[in-house]
Scaffold this motif. Structure first.
Motif, PDB file in Angstrom:
ATOM      1  N   MET A 114       0.828  -1.201   0.000  1.00  0.00           N
ATOM      2  CA  MET A 114       0.000   0.000   0.000  1.00  0.00           C
ATOM      3  C   MET A 114       0.868   1.258   0.000  1.00  0.00           C
ATOM      4  O   MET A 114       0.613   2.211  -0.734  1.00  0.00           O
ATOM      5  N   VAL A 115       1.915   1.236   0.842  1.00  0.00           N
ATOM      6  CA  VAL A 115       2.810   2.391   0.905  1.00  0.00           C
ATOM      7  C   VAL A 115       3.541   2.571  -0.423  1.00  0.00           C
ATOM      8  O   VAL A 115       3.655   3.692  -0.936  1.00  0.00           O
ATOM      9  N   ASP A 116       4.026   1.473  -0.994  1.00  0.00           N
ATOM     10  CA  ASP A 116       4.725   1.556  -2.280  1.00  0.00           C
ATOM     11  C   ASP A 116       3.814   2.082  -3.386  1.00  0.00           C
ATOM     12  O   ASP A 116       4.271   2.775  -4.301  1.00  0.00           O
ATOM     13  N   GLY A 117       2.536   1.725  -3.306  1.00  0.00           N
ATOM     14  CA  GLY A 117       1.610   2.111  -4.357  1.00  0.00           C
ATOM     15  C   GLY A 117       1.199   3.568  -4.330  1.00  0.00           C
ATOM     16  O   GLY A 117       0.569   4.049  -5.282  1.00  0.00           O
ATOM     17  N   TYR A 118       1.543   4.272  -3.261  1.00  0.00           N
ATOM     18  CA  TYR A 118       1.196   5.690  -3.159  1.00  0.00           C
ATOM     19  C   TYR A 118       2.320   6.506  -3.771  1.00  0.00           C
ATOM     20  O   TYR A 118       3.469   6.467  -3.305  1.00  0.00           O
ATOM     21  N   THR A 119       2.035   7.250  -4.832  1.00  0.00           N
ATOM     22  CA  THR A 119       3.083   7.970  -5.563  1.00  0.00           C
ATOM     23  C   THR A 119       2.899   9.480  -5.551  1.00  0.00           C
ATOM     24  O   THR A 119       3.727  10.196  -6.110  1.00  0.00           O
ATOM     25  N   ALA A 120       1.839   9.979  -4.911  1.00  0.00           N
ATOM     26  CA  ALA A 120       1.608  11.424  -4.907  1.00  0.00           C
ATOM     27  C   ALA A 120       2.524  12.163  -3.940  1.00  0.00           C
ATOM     28  O   ALA A 120       2.675  13.385  -4.033  1.00  0.00           O
ATOM     29  N   GLY A 121       3.136  11.435  -3.008  1.00  0.00           N
ATOM     30  CA  GLY A 121       4.015  12.065  -2.032  1.00  0.00           C
ATOM     31  C   GLY A 121       4.675  11.014  -1.165  1.00  0.00           C
ATOM     32  O   GLY A 121       4.472   9.803  -1.354  1.00  0.00           O
ATOM     33  N   PRO A 122       5.464  11.431  -0.185  1.00  0.00           N
ATOM     34  CA  PRO A 122       6.079  10.483   0.737  1.00  0.00           C
ATOM     35  C   PRO A 122       5.012   9.757   1.549  1.00  0.00           C
ATOM     36  O   PRO A 122       4.000  10.338   1.932  1.00  0.00           O
ATOM     37  N   ALA A 123       5.246   8.480   1.823  1.00  0.00           N
ATOM     38  CA  ALA A 123       4.342   7.684   2.654  1.00  0.00           C
ATOM     39  C   ALA A 123       5.169   6.696   3.455  1.00  0.00           C
ATOM     40  O   ALA A 123       6.190   6.187   2.971  1.00  0.00           O
ATOM     41  N   PHE A 124       4.717   6.416   4.680  1.00  0.00           N
ATOM     42  CA  PHE A 124       5.443   5.452   5.505  1.00  0.00           C
ATOM     43  C   PHE A 124       4.525   4.893   6.575  1.00  0.00           C
ATOM     44  O   PHE A 124       3.458   5.455   6.872  1.00  0.00           O
ATOM     45  N   ALA A 125       4.941   3.782   7.150  1.00  0.00           N
ATOM     46  CA  ALA A 125       4.246   3.174   8.285  1.00  0.00           C
ATOM     47  C   ALA A 125       5.205   3.191   9.466  1.00  0.00           C
ATOM     48  O   ALA A 125       6.392   2.888   9.322  1.00  0.00           O
ATOM     49  N   ARG A 126       4.686   3.552  10.627  1.00  0.00           N
ATOM     50  CA  ARG A 126       5.528   3.608  11.826  1.00  0.00           C
ATOM     51  C   ARG A 126       4.766   3.042  13.006  1.00  0.00           C
ATOM     52  O   ARG A 126       3.539   2.968  13.019  1.00  0.00           O
ATOM     53  N   ASN A 127       5.538   2.634  14.023  1.00  0.00           N
ATOM     54  CA  ASN A 127       4.915   2.219  15.280  1.00  0.00           C
ATOM     55  C   ASN A 127       4.916   3.396  16.247  1.00  0.00           C
ATOM     56  O   ASN A 127       5.333   4.509  15.904  1.00  0.00           O
ATOM     57  N   GLY A 128       4.441   3.155  17.473  1.00  0.00           N
ATOM     58  CA  GLY A 128       4.355   4.227  18.455  1.00  0.00           C
ATOM     59  C   GLY A 128       5.694   4.708  18.961  1.00  0.00           C
ATOM     60  O   GLY A 128       5.784   5.766  19.599  1.00  0.00           O
ATOM     61  N   ARG A 129       6.767   3.957  18.699  1.00  0.00           N
ATOM     62  CA  ARG A 129       8.118   4.385  19.079  1.00  0.00           C
ATOM     63  C   ARG A 129       8.746   5.283  18.021  1.00  0.00           C
ATOM     64  O   ARG A 129       9.892   5.693  18.160  1.00  0.00           O
ATOM     65  N   LEU A 130       8.013   5.537  16.931  1.00  0.00           N
ATOM     66  CA  LEU A 130       8.495   6.327  15.800  1.00  0.00           C
ATOM     67  C   LEU A 130       9.572   5.595  15.013  1.00  0.00           C
ATOM     68  O   LEU A 130      10.423   6.219  14.363  1.00  0.00           O
ATOM     69  N   ASP A 131       9.553   4.243  15.063  1.00  0.00           N
ATOM     70  CA  ASP A 131      10.354   3.435  14.149  1.00  0.00           C
ATOM     71  C   ASP A 131       9.656   3.381  12.806  1.00  0.00           C
ATOM     72  O   ASP A 131       8.453   3.092  12.736  1.00  0.00           O
ATOM     73  N   VAL A 132      10.384   3.640  11.725  1.00  0.00           N
ATOM     74  CA  VAL A 132       9.824   3.529  10.380  1.00  0.00           C
ATOM     75  C   VAL A 132       9.893   2.058   9.965  1.00  0.00           C
ATOM     76  O   VAL A 132      10.973   1.481   9.843  1.00  0.00           O
ATOM     77  N   LEU A 133       8.735   1.446   9.747  1.00  0.00           N
ATOM     78  CA  LEU A 133       8.655   0.026   9.438  1.00  0.00           C
ATOM     79  C   LEU A 133       8.476  -0.245   7.949  1.00  0.00           C
ATOM     80  O   LEU A 133       8.737  -1.351   7.484  1.00  0.00           O
ATOM     81  N   ALA A 134       8.002   0.727   7.218  1.00  0.00           N
ATOM     82  CA  ALA A 134       7.833   0.612   5.767  1.00  0.00           C
ATOM     83  C   ALA A 134       7.804   2.010   5.190  1.00  0.00           C
ATOM     84  O   ALA A 134       7.342   2.953   5.852  1.00  0.00           O
ATOM     85  N   GLU A 135       8.313   2.181   3.983  1.00  0.00           N
ATOM     86  CA  GLU A 135       8.328   3.500   3.360  1.00  0.00           C
ATOM     87  C   GLU A 135       8.337   3.365   1.841  1.00  0.00           C
ATOM     88  O   GLU A 135       8.744   2.332   1.311  1.00  0.00           O
TER      89      GLU A 135
END
Length: 302
Positions: A114-135
């Motif tokens: 889902m994150v990869d498929g978004y091309t209009a701007g930056p996108a990422f998934a993070r947990n509550g610790r602010l670790d970037v888990l996908a981008e």
């Protein structure tokens, strides 16, 4: 700190933020404490002064939802603060068995798609610790300097407070970004106090950053749902973007954030330039090391 300490300091700081005039009480210059007095909060909440004093000392075990709601109303808590108070009370009332934290689930590969498929701007998934888990690629391009390090996962709080010179150039409103980072972490501590990695992160940042330690003591919390964010990218320049945050159902603590520019704006054109720039650099092998979904899942499983 214990949950009791967190409750005590949270209620104390919230009480200090409410001016008598905001709740139709007389003010005056002869007050010895900022904000409301304990007896005023008790009166507004409809409880005894002794009972409110007990709550403010951190003794919330057995406090009913009705009482907590009355306290939240008296202190003019916003939605995030109200939820945080209930999280703290839930933790205080939980049995030792329920306080044990289960192992985090690996990130579903569909989230990465889902994150990869978004091309209009930056996108990422993070947990509550602010670790970037996908981008996606645009997010890597936006945080290009940060991704040059091999340390994974990328952590936005460490970047903000442990690389302050670089972060201050990247975030034109660094103070606001720093406040938001700490408020998100404080919210997560209330939601999931058993997260040892989160406790370690807070300890690390408190030890190494005066700016973090001061903000942590303020006990501010936040629901990071939407808003405006400004960046200064060293290649494409200033970026003024809007963001929306979503929490996938069944994944408490996981947030997917998507940035976009106002259609027809300068930022929209600069994002197109950034997309071309990052694609060129990654195809040439000059980009950051990127973990595959399988590698991330193996790390999460550990």
């Amino acid at each position: 700190m214990t949950t009791r300490d967190d409750v005590r300091e949270f209620l104390t700081t919230r009480r200090a933020h409410v001016q008598p005039e905001q709740v139709s009480l007389p003010g005056g210059s002869n007050r010895r404490v900022p904000g409301l007095r304990r007896n005023e909060v008790a009166m507004l909440a409809g409880v005894s002064v002794e009972y409110y004093a007990k709550l403010e000392r951190g003794h919330v075990v057995g406090a009913s939802d009705a009482v907590l709601t009355a306290i939240a109303d008296a202190l003019l808590l916003d939605d995030a603060e109200r939820a945080h108070l209930f999280d703290l009370a839930r933790t205080a009332n939980a049995s030792p068995m329920r306080k044990r934290r289960t192992a985090p689930k690996p990130l579903r590969e569909t989230v990465q798609w889902m994150v990869d498929g978004y091309t209009a701007g930056p996108a990422f998934a993070r947990n509550g610790r602010l670790d970037v888990l996908a981008e996606n690629a645009l997010f890597r391009g936006l945080y290009w300097d940060l991704y040059q390090s091999t340390e994974r996962p990328v952590n936005l709080a460490r970047f903000t407070f442990l690389q302050p010179d670089l972060a201050a150039e990247f975030y034109p409103s660094w103070e606001r970004s720093a406040d938001i980072n700490v408020a998100i972490l404080r919210t997560e501590v209330g939601r999931d106090p058993g997260d040892r990695a989160l406790q370690d992160l807070v300890g690390e940042l408190s030890t190494l950053s005066d700016e973090f330690r001061i903000r942590w003591g303020a006990h501010n919390v936040r629901h990071h749902a939407n808003g405006v964010k400004e960046f200064h990218h060293p290649v494409v320049g200033d970026l003024d973007m809007r963001y929306e945050a979503m929490e996938p159902m069944g994944e408490p603590g996981l947030n997917v954030l998507m940035y976009t520019a106002v259609p027809g704006s300068v930022t929209e054109e600069r994002l197109k330039l950034l997309a071309t720039w990052v694609a060129t650099n990654e195809q040439a092998g000059d980009g950051p090391r990127i973990e595959t979904g399988d590698a991330r899942r193996r790390k999460d499983a550990r």
